[in-house]
Scaffold this active site. Sequence first.
Site, mmCIF file in Angstrom:
data_model
loop_
_atom_site.group_PDB
_atom_site.id
_atom_site.type_symbol
_atom_site.label_atom_id
_atom_site.label_comp_id
_atom_site.label_asym_id
_atom_site.label_seq_id
_atom_site.Cartn_x
_atom_site.Cartn_y
_atom_site.Cartn_z
ATOM 1 N N CYS A 52 0.864 -1.168 0.000
ATOM 2 C CA CYS A 52 0.000 0.000 0.000
ATOM 3 C C CYS A 52 0.910 1.230 0.000
ATOM 4 C CB CYS A 52 -0.893 0.000 1.233
ATOM 5 S SG CYS A 52 -1.838 1.539 1.416
ATOM 6 N N ASP A 59 -0.305 -5.783 0.312
ATOM 7 C CA ASP A 59 -1.565 -6.059 -0.365
ATOM 8 C C ASP A 59 -1.380 -7.353 -1.139
ATOM 9 O OD1 ASP A 59 -3.093 -3.789 0.380
ATOM 10 O OD2 ASP A 59 -2.051 -2.578 -1.111
#
Length: 154
Positions: A52, A59
Amino acid sequence: MSDDIYSNLKQLGGATKVPQSPEEAELERVENPQADVAYNVRFTAPEFTSLCPMTGQPDFAHLVIDYVPGRWLVESKSLKLYLTSFRNHGAFHEDCTISIARRLVEFLAPQWLRIGGYWYPRGGIPIDVFWQTGEMPQGVWVPDQGVPPYRGRG
């Protein structure tokens, strides 16, 4: 088929350092020995990771890349290393997914390419990103990507 089409590959068959960024990653290609036939190639990366850009937290996504090659095939180890290079790369889901597709299209000039980025929830919301270069080619079998809508993927 001649081994000559593989002579320019640098990463296959030996230890290779993981690139630290997508920009540093080197994709490799070979001539398509079946270029006279329209067919689909699928790569599935069920453990894709990036960061992120706001929090630096990881992620996770399940990527499915389909392409109908023209003159070139992507060498799979170089693709794996390219995808792995996103592990330390901060970008939103949409940017990661579309950047991968656009780089492959620019590098391979396929007849057609599509990508499905099935991202695991962040803040309780899964974000799925889909893109393709145009209409699916006639007469080429391209199966459904097989990733169900989010209800606890895996």
